[in-house]
Design an enzyme around this catalytic site. Structure first.
Site, mmCIF file in Angstrom:
data_model
loop_
_atom_site.group_PDB
_atom_site.id
_atom_site.type_symbol
_atom_site.label_atom_id
_atom_site.label_comp_id
_atom_site.label_asym_id
_atom_site.label_seq_id
_atom_site.Cartn_x
_atom_site.Cartn_y
_atom_site.Cartn_z
ATOM 1 N N LYS A 116 0.845 -1.261 -0.023
ATOM 2 C CA LYS A 116 0.148 -0.144 0.140
ATOM 3 C C LYS A 116 1.039 1.370 -0.023
ATOM 4 C CE LYS A 116 -3.799 -2.125 0.181
ATOM 5 N NZ LYS A 116 -3.030 -3.049 -0.508
ATOM 6 N N GLU A 200 -4.083 7.229 7.599
ATOM 7 C CA GLU A 200 -4.634 8.294 6.683
ATOM 8 C C GLU A 200 -5.862 8.952 7.290
ATOM 9 O OE1 GLU A 200 -6.396 5.645 3.768
ATOM 10 O OE2 GLU A 200 -4.565 5.483 2.624
ATOM 11 N N HIS A 235 -16.295 -6.216 3.794
ATOM 12 C CA HIS A 235 -15.503 -6.189 2.767
ATOM 13 C C HIS A 235 -15.473 -7.362 1.798
ATOM 14 C CE1 HIS A 235 -13.372 -3.326 5.093
ATOM 15 N NE2 HIS A 235 -13.240 -4.332 6.085
ATOM 16 N N ARG A 292 -5.772 -7.822 -11.381
ATOM 17 C CA ARG A 292 -6.094 -8.854 -11.925
ATOM 18 C C ARG A 292 -7.617 -8.477 -12.405
ATOM 19 N NH1 ARG A 292 -7.592 -8.145 -6.707
ATOM 20 N NH2 ARG A 292 -10.098 -8.107 -6.093
HETATM 21 C C1 MV4 Z 1 -10.652 3.999 4.166
HETATM 22 C C2 MV4 Z 1 -12.107 4.032 4.659
HETATM 23 C C3 MV4 Z 1 -12.341 5.396 5.224
HETATM 24 N N1 MV4 Z 1 -11.044 6.205 5.209
HETATM 25 N N2 MV4 Z 1 -9.711 4.757 4.071
HETATM 26 C C4 MV4 Z 1 -11.517 -0.818 3.154
HETATM 27 C C5 MV4 Z 1 -10.623 -1.919 2.637
HETATM 28 C C6 MV4 Z 1 -9.729 -1.198 1.652
HETATM 29 N N3 MV4 Z 1 -10.256 -1.197 0.315
HETATM 30 C C7 MV4 Z 1 -9.742 0.251 2.404
HETATM 31 N N4 MV4 Z 1 -10.881 0.324 3.122
HETATM 32 C C8 MV4 Z 1 -11.441 1.646 3.434
HETATM 33 N N5 MV4 Z 1 -10.491 2.516 3.579
HETATM 34 C C9 MV4 Z 1 -9.987 5.803 4.471
HETATM 35 N N6 MV4 Z 1 -9.021 6.837 4.663
HETATM 36 C C10 MV4 Z 1 -12.868 3.085 4.520
HETATM 37 C C11 MV4 Z 1 -12.689 1.835 4.046
HETATM 38 C C12 MV4 Z 1 -13.715 0.832 4.080
HETATM 39 C C13 MV4 Z 1 -14.299 0.353 2.674
HETATM 40 C C14 MV4 Z 1 -13.683 0.951 1.481
HETATM 41 C C15 MV4 Z 1 -14.281 0.561 0.186
HETATM 42 C C16 MV4 Z 1 -15.340 -0.307 0.298
HETATM 43 C C17 MV4 Z 1 -15.742 -0.931 1.616
HETATM 44 C C18 MV4 Z 1 -15.180 -0.395 2.738
HETATM 45 C C19 MV4 Z 1 -15.915 -0.897 4.094
HETATM 46 C C20 MV4 Z 1 -15.234 -0.601 5.231
HETATM 47 C C21 MV4 Z 1 -14.127 0.282 4.987
#
Ligand code: MV4
Length: 666
Positions: A116, A200, A235, A292
């Site tokens: 990341k 973040e 997720h 992918r």
């Molecule tokens: C975040 C976020 C809120 N703020 N980053 C979830 C897994 C990974 N894809 C990153 N994710 C998130 N990052 C910040 N700065 C909320 C999530 C997140 C989320 C993101 C996309 C789809 C579903 C989610 C479910 C929970 C948290």
């Protein structure tokens, strides 16, 4: 084009890749584990190779076994699908070393996006906005705490080597930071073997919007518009759509340009997805890049009319992208629902077991089913419980929703519990249909989405009618097979002279007791249901496999239903809805087609209390061969047809486990 490709995957994506290969005249090799012998993807291939026992790490994740199968079958290339080894740079390198084309990105690109913090550093350099935060090498606790304070709480601590949300921790204030950091590090170390983290600003209620990109080996990069995947649970994506609701042409162009810049920045090739977090005010930030083909790629195929697997094969052959950016059109709206073998009413507990009944509606240019199983196949506990994806297209979002909801109503599934009703409830939910979805949508509306209303009186009447018809049929079968066919004891109900016979049927439905009074009236019935009396009469015709088709007059109206009755379960499909009833009384006798040919198995654990036959004896269809005692009741094991007893495997007094073969018949 390749002559032969090996698909190093299983389930719906393997079958889907093979469909494109076949269309292009490319031969296919399937690989399968012991648990997947005869599985759909094996049946869909030209050749197949067993690569190991059921556990994925000894089969679908085994680089050497997959390469051995590729060499043995003379495959020119390997398509990894998604999951398993699809984003494993070592696997991509091992393919190249073996002289076999890996249909995917260069190993270096996979590696760069696997971290990341490295990915964010590349994006910063490429001018792609990333979430305000800190992703530096300095992992000293003091430094991290200072950075968190600079960013401003709430912040999110994320494992740098992580993905899919594992190990993330939200911190609302400086006082909690140290403990949260320690926890995040511990989890990152145990899950990914790497305890580095990044910090973040926490985005409240963002949307998950991802941009499909494609790059060839000649430096061309295009995007194929975006997908909204905010409807997720823990997720795991559940519903995905393209284009994203509420993203207009200007925002789409900015996201597309950012995605193309990111793809170019890492020297990418093949299909990829840039994930963004989109805030309500239109600001978007790079989240992750997936190297992918994704599960949800069909919605992009539906709005562009393109075959992304074909593009993958062309690019892996070193050919140019088939279309330039200005030739790629977005038309209409597409929505995908993932059908999982899981039980939403039991906190989405994954299910497994045989799919006893599975009927799909008609497909067409606006309705597609990418299935991984067919009736009779087993859903294994070893792998992802995805049964199928259904994708619908409409001229606009409302049209796509309507088409998908109609398609879902046409699906009949009996076997492991599925999330079909949950999907249907979402598509009818005003918050979803308004397009106001963000990543917290399911969590906020979970209760109202999983509680299915009670069965109406017509469905109760249909289940009751089926049960009475089945009992009459079983009684006829036993009478025909007995020495005294006309004896009144063969009648399925209490036989009374000159008064209206009464009967009471007892079920469980949606966890509630359900008592139905039955009065017999001139060839029909009057059912007393909790919602009042319902007249019903009709007949039952054999359906396909475990299903029966019921045609009846219920409440004065012609109605059709498909009913699947097994053991204690009655599943009624009627008017596009699915109702499950559990019998409180005796279980349904094994019907002719339910008992496996030749062997009669114990339907549940029990004790053998009577053995009526010996090896070599001729028997008639319906004749009682053995009696089991279980759950304080006696259960006759009857001959499914005329035949000769080949072997009797248990004697009176023996205890037998469920599934034990009791006798075998010629
Ligand atoms: C975040 C976020 C809120 N703020 N980053 C979830 C897994 C990974 N894809 C990153 N994710 C998130 N990052 C910040 N700065 C909320 C999530 C997140 C989320 C993101 C996309 C789809 C579903 C989610 C479910 C929970 C948290």
């Amino acid at each position: 084009m390749f002559k032969k490709i090996l698909v190093a995957n299983r389930g719906e994506i393997a079958a889907r890749i093979m469909r494109t290969a076949r269309r292009l005249g490319v031969r296919t090799v399937a690989v399968f584990s012991e648990a997947d012998r005869g599985a759909l993807h094996v049946r869909s291939a030209d050749e197949a190779r067993l690569i190991g026992p059921a556990p994925a790490r000894e089969s679908y994740l085994s680089i050497e076994r997959i390469l051995a199968a590729a060499k043995d079958s003379g495959a020119d290339a390997i398509h990894p699908g998604y999951g398993f080894l699809a984003e494993n740079a070592d696997f991509a390198e091992a393919c190249a070393k073996a002289g076999i084309v890996f249909i995917g990105p260069p190993p270096a690109a996979i590696r760069a996006m696997g971290s990341k913090s490295e990915a964010k550093a590349i994006m910063d350099k490429a001018g792609v906005a990333t979430v305000p935060g800190y992703h530096g090498e300095d992992q000293d606790e003091e430094r991290l705490a200072r950075e968190a304070a600079r960013i401003g709480f709430p912040v999110l601590i994320k494992p740098s080597a992580g993905g899919g949300g594992k190990g993330m921790r939200r911190v609302d204030g400086a006082s909690e930071f140290a403990a949260a950091l320690a926890g995040a590090r511990r989890e990152a170390l145990s899950s990914f073997g790497d305890d580095r983290v990044l910090i973040e600003r926490y985005l409240d209620r963002p949307r998950h919007v991802e941009m499909q990109v494609f790059a060839d080996a000649h430096g061309r990069v295009v995007h194929l518009f975006e997908r909204d995947c905010s409807v997720q649970r823990r997720h795991q994506k559940v519903i995905e759509e393209a284009p994203a609701p509420g993203v207009g042409p200007e925002l789409r162009a900015r996201m597309g340009a950012a995605a193309v810049a990111a793809t170019r920045a890492i020297g990418y090739q093949g299909a990829g997805t840039i994930e963004f977090l989109l805030e309500p005010d239109g600001r978007f930030y790079f989240m992750e890049m997936n190297t992918r083909l994704q599960v949800e790629h069909p919605v992009t195929e539906m709005i562009t009319g393109l075959d992304l697997v074909e593009w993958q094969l062309l690019v892996a052959r070193g050919e140019a992208l088939p279309l330039a950016q200005d030739r790629i059109e977005c038309s209409g709206h597409a929505i995908e629902a993932r059908i999982y073998a899981e039980d939403p009413a039991r906190d989405f507990l994954p299910g497994s077991g045989t799919v006893a009944h599975l009927r799909w509606p008609e497909t067409g240019p606006d309705f597609r089913i990418d299935a991984g199983v067919e009736a009779g196949d087993a859903v294994s506990i070893h792998y992802d419980p995805l049964i199928a994806k259904v994708i619908a297209w409409g001229r606009d979002r409302a049209g796509a929703i309507e088409r998908l909801a109609r398609g879902l109503r046409g699906i009949q599934a009996v076997g492991p519990a599925t999330n079909l009703d949950f999907l249907g409830a979402m598509l009818a939910h005003p918050v979803f249909t308004s397009g106001a979805v963000d990543i917290g949508y399911i969590d906020r509306h979970y209760r109202e989405l999983v509680s299915q209303g009670p069965a109406g009186p017509e469905a109760v009447a249909m289940a009751s009618l089926y049960l009475l018809l089945r009992r009459a049929e079983d009684a006829d079968r036993n009478a025909a097979a007995s020495t005294d066919p006309t004896s009144p004891w063969h009648r399925p109900v209490g036989f009374h002279l000159n008064i209206e016979p009464e009967d009471t049927l007892r079920f469980q439905a949606a966890g509630q007791d359900l008592v139905v009074g039955v009065r017999y009236r001139g060839g029909g019935y009057l059912f007393s249901t909790p919602d009042g009396p319902v007249e019903a009469h009709g007949g039952m015709a054999e359906g396909d496999g475990a299903a029966s088709n019921l045609i009846a007059q219920v409440g004065g109206r012609d109605r059709h239903a498909t009913v699947v009755g097994r053991d204690r379960s009655l599943v009624v499909f009627m008017d596009g809805r699915r109702y499950e009833f559990v019998l409180a009384g005796p279980r349904l006798a094994a019907t002719l087609d339910e008992s496996p040919a030749g062997g009669l198995v114990a339907p549940m654990p029990g004790k053998v209390v009577q053995v009526h036959v010996r090896a070599g004896e001729a028997v008639k269809r319906g004749q009682a061969l053995m009696v089991l005692e279980a759950m304080k009741m006696e259960h006759a094991i009857v001959a499914p047809g005329d035949g000769v007893v080949r072997a009797v495997r248990f004697k009176e007094g023996d205890m037998v486990p469920e599934g034990a073969e009791l006798l075998s018949l010629e």
